[in-house]
Design a protein around this motif. Sequence first.
Motif, mmCIF file in Angstrom:
data_model
loop_
_atom_site.group_PDB
_atom_site.id
_atom_site.type_symbol
_atom_site.label_atom_id
_atom_site.label_comp_id
_atom_site.label_asym_id
_atom_site.label_seq_id
_atom_site.Cartn_x
_atom_site.Cartn_y
_atom_site.Cartn_z
ATOM 1 N N MET A 149 0.827 -1.187 0.000
ATOM 2 C CA MET A 149 0.000 0.000 0.000
ATOM 3 C C MET A 149 0.875 1.256 0.000
ATOM 4 S SD MET A 149 -3.117 -0.796 2.570
ATOM 5 C CE MET A 149 -4.266 -2.126 2.229
ATOM 6 N N ARG A 150 0.277 2.361 -0.480
ATOM 7 C CA ARG A 150 0.985 3.621 -0.475
ATOM 8 C C ARG A 150 1.302 4.005 0.960
ATOM 9 N NH1 ARG A 150 -1.564 8.833 -3.455
ATOM 10 N NH2 ARG A 150 -0.895 10.419 -1.987
ATOM 11 N N ASP A 151 2.526 4.481 1.200
ATOM 12 C CA ASP A 151 2.963 4.802 2.554
ATOM 13 C C ASP A 151 2.385 6.138 2.995
ATOM 14 O OD1 ASP A 151 4.443 2.522 2.534
ATOM 15 O OD2 ASP A 151 6.264 3.499 1.824
ATOM 16 N N ALA A 152 1.786 6.164 4.171
ATOM 17 C CA ALA A 152 1.143 7.376 4.671
ATOM 18 C C ALA A 152 2.097 8.157 5.568
ATOM 19 C CB ALA A 152 -0.118 7.019 5.452
ATOM 20 N N LYS A 153 2.061 9.495 5.420
ATOM 21 C CA LYS A 153 2.884 10.346 6.276
ATOM 22 C C LYS A 153 2.095 11.515 6.859
ATOM 23 C CE LYS A 153 7.347 9.352 4.145
ATOM 24 N NZ LYS A 153 8.537 9.922 3.512
ATOM 25 N N LYS A 154 0.921 11.801 6.253
ATOM 26 C CA LYS A 154 0.165 12.945 6.727
ATOM 27 C C LYS A 154 -1.302 12.574 6.798
ATOM 28 C CE LYS A 154 3.342 16.247 4.558
ATOM 29 N NZ LYS A 154 3.476 17.352 3.610
ATOM 30 N N SER A 155 -2.080 13.340 7.572
ATOM 31 C CA SER A 155 -3.496 13.072 7.723
ATOM 32 C C SER A 155 -4.277 13.690 6.576
ATOM 33 C CB SER A 155 -4.017 13.656 9.041
ATOM 34 O OG SER A 155 -3.373 13.020 10.128
ATOM 35 N N VAL A 156 -5.440 13.105 6.302
ATOM 36 C CA VAL A 156 -6.322 13.615 5.270
ATOM 37 C C VAL A 156 -7.327 14.550 5.906
ATOM 38 C CG1 VAL A 156 -8.059 12.991 3.566
ATOM 39 C CG2 VAL A 156 -6.066 11.548 3.885
ATOM 40 N N ALA A 157 -7.543 15.683 5.290
ATOM 41 C CA ALA A 157 -8.531 16.614 5.819
ATOM 42 C C ALA A 157 -9.919 16.037 5.659
ATOM 43 C CB ALA A 157 -8.437 17.957 5.087
ATOM 44 N N GLY A 158 -10.805 16.353 6.582
ATOM 45 C CA GLY A 158 -12.175 15.852 6.512
ATOM 46 C C GLY A 158 -12.953 16.507 5.398
ATOM 47 N N THR A 159 -14.040 15.871 4.990
ATOM 48 C CA THR A 159 -14.895 16.420 3.958
ATOM 49 C C THR A 159 -15.962 17.273 4.610
ATOM 50 O OG1 THR A 159 -16.269 14.464 4.059
ATOM 51 C CG2 THR A 159 -14.480 14.453 2.459
ATOM 52 N N GLY A 160 -16.848 17.826 3.785
ATOM 53 C CA GLY A 160 -17.930 18.621 4.294
ATOM 54 C C GLY A 160 -17.577 20.092 4.455
ATOM 55 N N TRP A 161 -16.533 20.571 3.748
ATOM 56 C CA TRP A 161 -16.155 21.960 3.874
ATOM 57 C C TRP A 161 -16.434 22.704 2.590
ATOM 58 C CZ3 TRP A 161 -12.460 22.373 0.166
ATOM 59 C CH2 TRP A 161 -11.728 21.223 -0.116
ATOM 60 N N HIS A 162 -16.412 24.050 2.668
ATOM 61 C CA HIS A 162 -16.677 24.890 1.515
ATOM 62 C C HIS A 162 -15.695 26.048 1.523
ATOM 63 C CE1 HIS A 162 -18.533 28.158 -0.778
ATOM 64 N NE2 HIS A 162 -19.173 27.231 -1.448
ATOM 65 N N GLN A 163 -15.072 26.300 0.388
ATOM 66 C CA GLN A 163 -14.084 27.367 0.346
ATOM 67 C C GLN A 163 -14.028 27.949 -1.050
ATOM 68 O OE1 GLN A 163 -10.116 26.160 1.311
ATOM 69 N NE2 GLN A 163 -9.361 28.220 1.555
ATOM 70 N N HIS A 164 -13.845 29.258 -1.142
ATOM 71 C CA HIS A 164 -13.665 29.934 -2.419
ATOM 72 C C HIS A 164 -12.471 30.852 -2.311
ATOM 73 C CE1 HIS A 164 -14.787 33.574 -5.066
ATOM 74 N NE2 HIS A 164 -14.150 32.686 -5.799
ATOM 75 N N VAL A 165 -11.502 30.670 -3.209
ATOM 76 C CA VAL A 165 -10.298 31.487 -3.199
ATOM 77 C C VAL A 165 -10.156 32.140 -4.554
ATOM 78 C CG1 VAL A 165 -7.806 31.530 -2.915
ATOM 79 C CG2 VAL A 165 -9.179 29.933 -1.564
ATOM 80 N N SER A 166 -10.100 33.469 -4.591
ATOM 81 C CA SER A 166 -9.920 34.191 -5.847
ATOM 82 C C SER A 166 -8.437 34.411 -6.103
ATOM 83 C CB SER A 166 -10.634 35.549 -5.784
ATOM 84 O OG SER A 166 -12.020 35.373 -5.653
ATOM 85 N N THR A 167 -8.054 34.302 -7.370
ATOM 86 C CA THR A 167 -6.667 34.550 -7.762
ATOM 87 C C THR A 167 -6.669 35.523 -8.926
ATOM 88 O OG1 THR A 167 -6.559 32.802 -9.414
ATOM 89 C CG2 THR A 167 -6.126 32.170 -7.137
ATOM 90 N N ASN A 168 -5.502 35.993 -9.311
ATOM 91 C CA ASN A 168 -5.407 36.905 -10.442
ATOM 92 C C ASN A 168 -5.809 36.242 -11.746
ATOM 93 O OD1 ASN A 168 -4.488 39.005 -8.848
ATOM 94 N ND2 ASN A 168 -2.328 38.456 -9.120
ATOM 95 N N SER A 169 -5.670 34.931 -11.809
ATOM 96 C CA SER A 169 -5.916 34.218 -13.063
ATOM 97 C C SER A 169 -7.228 33.454 -13.052
ATOM 98 C CB SER A 169 -4.769 33.242 -13.331
ATOM 99 O OG SER A 169 -4.629 32.365 -12.247
ATOM 100 N N GLY A 170 -7.950 33.459 -11.946
ATOM 101 C CA GLY A 170 -9.189 32.699 -11.908
ATOM 102 C C GLY A 170 -9.587 32.406 -10.484
ATOM 103 N N SER A 171 -10.458 31.445 -10.305
ATOM 104 C CA SER A 171 -10.945 31.089 -8.980
ATOM 105 C C SER A 171 -10.839 29.603 -8.764
ATOM 106 C CB SER A 171 -12.407 31.517 -8.815
ATOM 107 O OG SER A 171 -12.536 32.922 -8.934
ATOM 108 N N VAL A 172 -10.570 29.227 -7.519
ATOM 109 C CA VAL A 172 -10.557 27.829 -7.132
ATOM 110 C C VAL A 172 -11.720 27.617 -6.172
ATOM 111 C CG1 VAL A 172 -9.282 26.002 -5.983
ATOM 112 C CG2 VAL A 172 -8.058 27.676 -7.366
#
Length: 238
Positions: free
Chosen positions: A1-24
Amino acid sequence: MRDAKKSVAGTGWHQHVSTNSGSVYATQTGDVNIHETASPDDRIRILMLAANPLATARLAIDEEARQITERLRLSRDREVFELITCWAVRPMDLLQYLNQHRPHIVHFSGHGDRSGEILLSADDGIARSVSLASLAELFHATSDNLRVVVVNACHSATAVQAISRYVDYVVGMNAAVPDDDAIAFAASFYSALGFGRTVPHAFKQAVAMLGVNGAADPRIAELAARPGAAPHLMVRSQ
């Protein structure tokens, strides 16, 4: 299996980040989209399917998604790409997402095992195994636009032979892959595509970055190309 080193963030979140070239956009369901100026019908859609069942070791899938998003955002052709990430994917989700998004690239991030299976999620937290041969048949049945499949999971080189019958380019890993290497490979591969490199050249750059990243064996990644496959990703408007 792929070796784990960090935790996965939980689901159920909402985020909007604007950038100069577009939005994520990161939606409540866990989908992440990069929206730029190109028409939706002209974008190359990357469908990232992520699974890390509760019963399996934690993987840094959230970091992998972040790195891919960032590399695409910083690329020359960022307006051409749309990244859609689907978290805690279950077997019944596969057909839904493939039909809904009709991707040009499918990227799986999660666990794989030596028997040639990937591990998906389930209601009870127990991993559900899906053979890469079965996955190949599913891709064959939904391959309207599909050009590239990347299985960024341990022992997924079986995918190269199983899926390459139906898809132009397939990437798999021939051994266990540490999280850091899996992330470096994915980020470098999509960065290269974002600068207009061909699929084989993007793969070559990603392998080179594995060496730079200190991977024990940069040759862990394998690429199969279907005979006659066009090296550049060409998108037809629908």
